[in-house]
Design a protein around this motif. Structure first.
Motif, PDB file in Angstrom:
ATOM      1  N   VAL A   2      12.268  -9.731  21.957  1.00 59.92           N
ATOM      2  CA  VAL A   2      12.893  -9.219  20.833  1.00 59.92           C
ATOM      3  C   VAL A   2      12.552  -9.606  19.333  1.00 59.92           C
ATOM      4  CG1 VAL A   2      15.218  -8.521  19.764  1.00 59.92           C
ATOM      5  CG2 VAL A   2      14.959  -8.272  22.225  1.00 59.92           C
ATOM      6  N   ALA A   3      12.451 -10.889  19.340  1.00 63.16           N
ATOM      7  CA  ALA A   3      11.844 -11.517  18.122  1.00 63.16           C
ATOM      8  C   ALA A   3      10.549 -11.157  17.695  1.00 63.16           C
ATOM      9  CB  ALA A   3      11.921 -13.040  18.089  1.00 63.16           C
ATOM     10  N   GLN A   4       9.772 -10.801  18.742  1.00 64.31           N
ATOM     11  CA  GLN A   4       8.385 -10.597  18.631  1.00 64.31           C
ATOM     12  C   GLN A   4       8.441  -9.085  18.122  1.00 64.31           C
ATOM     13  OE1 GLN A   4       5.479 -12.440  18.702  1.00 64.31           O
ATOM     14  NE2 GLN A   4       4.424 -10.705  18.008  1.00 64.31           N
ATOM     15  N   VAL A   5       9.244  -8.202  18.603  1.00 65.97           N
ATOM     16  CA  VAL A   5       9.277  -6.821  18.475  1.00 65.97           C
ATOM     17  C   VAL A   5       9.693  -6.681  16.904  1.00 65.97           C
ATOM     18  CG1 VAL A   5      10.574  -4.506  18.759  1.00 65.97           C
ATOM     19  CG2 VAL A   5       9.693  -5.852  20.663  1.00 65.97           C
ATOM     20  N   THR A   6      10.778  -7.551  16.622  1.00 70.58           N
ATOM     21  CA  THR A   6      11.361  -7.506  15.030  1.00 70.58           C
ATOM     22  C   THR A   6      10.113  -7.926  14.128  1.00 70.58           C
ATOM     23  OG1 THR A   6      13.327  -7.925  15.908  1.00 70.58           O
ATOM     24  CG2 THR A   6      13.162  -8.398  13.621  1.00 70.58           C
ATOM     25  N   LYS A   7       9.489  -9.049  14.540  1.00 75.04           N
ATOM     26  CA  LYS A   7       8.395  -9.721  13.440  1.00 75.04           C
ATOM     27  C   LYS A   7       7.187  -8.642  13.653  1.00 75.04           C
ATOM     28  CE  LYS A   7       5.404 -13.643  13.246  1.00 75.04           C
ATOM     29  NZ  LYS A   7       4.213 -13.108  12.766  1.00 75.04           N
ATOM     30  N   ASN A   8       6.970  -7.916  14.507  1.00 76.29           N
ATOM     31  CA  ASN A   8       5.850  -6.806  14.442  1.00 76.29           C
ATOM     32  C   ASN A   8       6.279  -5.742  13.689  1.00 76.29           C
ATOM     33  OD1 ASN A   8       4.006  -8.168  15.946  1.00 76.29           O
ATOM     34  ND2 ASN A   8       4.336  -7.160  17.855  1.00 76.29           N
ATOM     35  N   GLN A   9       7.535  -5.228  13.667  1.00 79.39           N
ATOM     36  CA  GLN A   9       8.209  -4.431  12.884  1.00 79.39           C
ATOM     37  C   GLN A   9       8.182  -4.678  11.296  1.00 79.39           C
ATOM     38  OE1 GLN A   9      11.887  -3.723  14.626  1.00 79.39           O
ATOM     39  NE2 GLN A   9      11.061  -2.050  16.087  1.00 79.39           N
ATOM     40  N   THR A  10       8.459  -5.927  11.068  1.00 81.47           N
ATOM     41  CA  THR A  10       8.506  -6.271   9.609  1.00 81.47           C
ATOM     42  C   THR A  10       7.179  -6.452   9.002  1.00 81.47           C
ATOM     43  OG1 THR A  10      10.557  -7.764  10.208  1.00 81.47           O
ATOM     44  CG2 THR A  10       9.370  -8.452   8.367  1.00 81.47           C
ATOM     45  N   ASN A  11       6.094  -6.994   9.889  1.00 83.47           N
ATOM     46  CA  ASN A  11       4.739  -7.107   9.524  1.00 83.47           C
ATOM     47  C   ASN A  11       4.347  -5.302   9.183  1.00 83.47           C
ATOM     48  OD1 ASN A  11       4.590  -9.687   9.684  1.00 83.47           O
ATOM     49  ND2 ASN A  11       3.524  -9.760  12.077  1.00 83.47           N
ATOM     50  N   LEU A  12       4.547  -4.689  10.167  1.00 81.21           N
ATOM     51  CA  LEU A  12       4.215  -3.222   9.615  1.00 81.21           C
ATOM     52  C   LEU A  12       4.925  -2.752   8.435  1.00 81.21           C
ATOM     53  CD1 LEU A  12       2.548  -0.871  10.837  1.00 81.21           C
ATOM     54  CD2 LEU A  12       4.749  -0.186  12.191  1.00 81.21           C
ATOM     55  N   TYR A  13       5.987  -2.853   8.262  1.00 84.33           N
ATOM     56  CA  TYR A  13       6.859  -2.487   6.881  1.00 84.33           C
ATOM     57  C   TYR A  13       6.295  -3.250   5.964  1.00 84.33           C
ATOM     58  CZ  TYR A  13      10.681  -2.247   3.803  1.00 84.33           C
ATOM     59  OH  TYR A  13      11.412  -1.965   2.530  1.00 84.33           O
ATOM     60  N   ASP A  14       5.518  -4.456   5.943  1.00 83.06           N
ATOM     61  CA  ASP A  14       5.210  -5.024   4.632  1.00 83.06           C
ATOM     62  C   ASP A  14       3.573  -4.677   4.610  1.00 83.06           C
ATOM     63  OD1 ASP A  14       7.147  -6.487   4.154  1.00 83.06           O
ATOM     64  OD2 ASP A  14       6.950  -8.182   5.396  1.00 83.06           O
ATOM     65  N   THR A  15       3.057  -4.336   5.588  1.00 80.73           N
ATOM     66  CA  THR A  15       1.376  -3.899   5.588  1.00 80.73           C
ATOM     67  C   THR A  15       1.033  -2.725   5.466  1.00 80.73           C
ATOM     68  OG1 THR A  15       1.469  -4.041   7.860  1.00 80.73           O
ATOM     69  CG2 THR A  15       0.943  -5.956   6.616  1.00 80.73           C
ATOM     70  N   ASP A  16       2.148  -1.669   6.087  1.00 77.36           N
ATOM     71  CA  ASP A  16       1.795  -0.051   6.130  1.00 77.36           C
ATOM     72  C   ASP A  16       2.963   0.484   6.107  1.00 77.36           C
ATOM     73  OD1 ASP A  16       0.884   2.373   6.365  1.00 77.36           O
ATOM     74  OD2 ASP A  16      -0.857   1.920   7.655  1.00 77.36           O
ATOM     75  N   TYR A  17       3.853   0.770   4.986  1.00 70.69           N
ATOM     76  CA  TYR A  17       4.878   1.424   4.650  1.00 70.69           C
ATOM     77  C   TYR A  17       4.960   2.681   5.259  1.00 70.69           C
ATOM     78  CZ  TYR A  17       9.175   3.159   2.469  1.00 70.69           C
ATOM     79  OH  TYR A  17      10.523   3.684   2.357  1.00 70.69           O
ATOM     80  N   ASN A  18       3.905   3.370   5.048  1.00 67.41           N
ATOM     81  CA  ASN A  18       4.120   4.968   5.532  1.00 67.41           C
ATOM     82  C   ASN A  18       4.046   4.939   7.043  1.00 67.41           C
ATOM     83  OD1 ASN A  18       3.683   7.712   5.079  1.00 67.41           O
ATOM     84  ND2 ASN A  18       1.930   7.561   6.094  1.00 67.41           N
ATOM     85  N   LEU A  19       3.180   4.015   7.691  1.00 72.70           N
ATOM     86  CA  LEU A  19       3.378   4.145   9.155  1.00 72.70           C
ATOM     87  C   LEU A  19       4.573   3.492   9.910  1.00 72.70           C
ATOM     88  CD1 LEU A  19       1.854   4.383  11.604  1.00 72.70           C
ATOM     89  CD2 LEU A  19       0.829   2.056  11.478  1.00 72.70           C
ATOM     90  N   TRP A  20       5.059   2.532   8.941  1.00 74.16           N
ATOM     91  CA  TRP A  20       6.480   1.999   9.300  1.00 74.16           C
ATOM     92  C   TRP A  20       7.570   3.000   9.465  1.00 74.16           C
ATOM     93  CZ3 TRP A  20      11.078   1.872   6.709  1.00 74.16           C
ATOM     94  CH2 TRP A  20      12.284   1.329   7.219  1.00 74.16           C
ATOM     95  N   VAL A  21       7.646   4.153   8.210  1.00 74.22           N
ATOM     96  CA  VAL A  21       8.654   5.335   8.280  1.00 74.22           C
ATOM     97  C   VAL A  21       8.274   6.152   9.417  1.00 74.22           C
ATOM     98  CG1 VAL A  21       9.103   7.337   6.891  1.00 74.22           C
ATOM     99  CG2 VAL A  21       8.681   4.929   5.767  1.00 74.22           C
TER     100      VAL A  21
END
Length: 153
Positions: A2-21
């Motif tokens: 779960v920590a890894q999934v959260t870390k990957n999501q946070t990274n995506l939020y910081d690196t590619d906001y549109n893809l995160w959305v």
């Protein structure tokens, strides 16, 4: 895991906001609540309210600016009256539309009216190059009149 999934999501939020959305929307559509990036999602939802508040106060400041210019910039009135009246109507219609979509923003608008008036005064002074003291310190009308499509100073 779960920590890894959260870390990957946070990274995506910081690196590619549109893809995160787009990924967040997919997860919501699939009701995949366990893998949502809750921290950033909550922040974004709260920011929607802040954006609406900033937008409506900005529109009110611009509306007040143009009402003041229309009333006090006498040497330009004849040449620019039509433009200013169109801008006034445009800002009013946008504010009304925002209030129709979110009636609770009316409370925010009322609480920010005096602040918006003072900022609108400053904008009118800069726009017209007239001294600030030409424009009254106290509002030229109640907020209900300011928003009334049929009222002009």
């Amino acid at each position: 895991m779960v920590a890894q999934v959260t870390k990957n999501q946070t990274n995506l939020y910081d690196t590619d906001y549109n893809l995160w959305v787009l990924e967040t929307v997919k997860k919501l559509e699939n009701r995949d609540l366990d893998s949502l990036d809750w921290e950033n999602l909550i922040e974004e939802v709260l920011d929607l309210s802040k954006r609406d508040k900033r937008k409506i106060t900005s529109l009110l400041m611009k509306l007040i600016e143009h009402l003041l210019i229309l009333q006090y910039w006498e040497c330009e009135t004849e040449r620019n009256r039509g433009h200013w009246e169109r801008e006034i109507l445009n800002f009013r219609l946008q504010i009304i539309e925002e209030l129709e979509d979110s009636p609770s923003l009316n409370n925010h608008l009322n609480s920010k009216f005096l602040d918006c008036y003072q900022k609108g005064r400053k904008l009118a002074s800069k726009h017209s190059q007239l001294p600030l003291n030409i424009f009254p310190e106290k509002p030229i009308a109640l907020i209900e009149q300011i928003l009334d499509e049929n009222w002009l100073p």
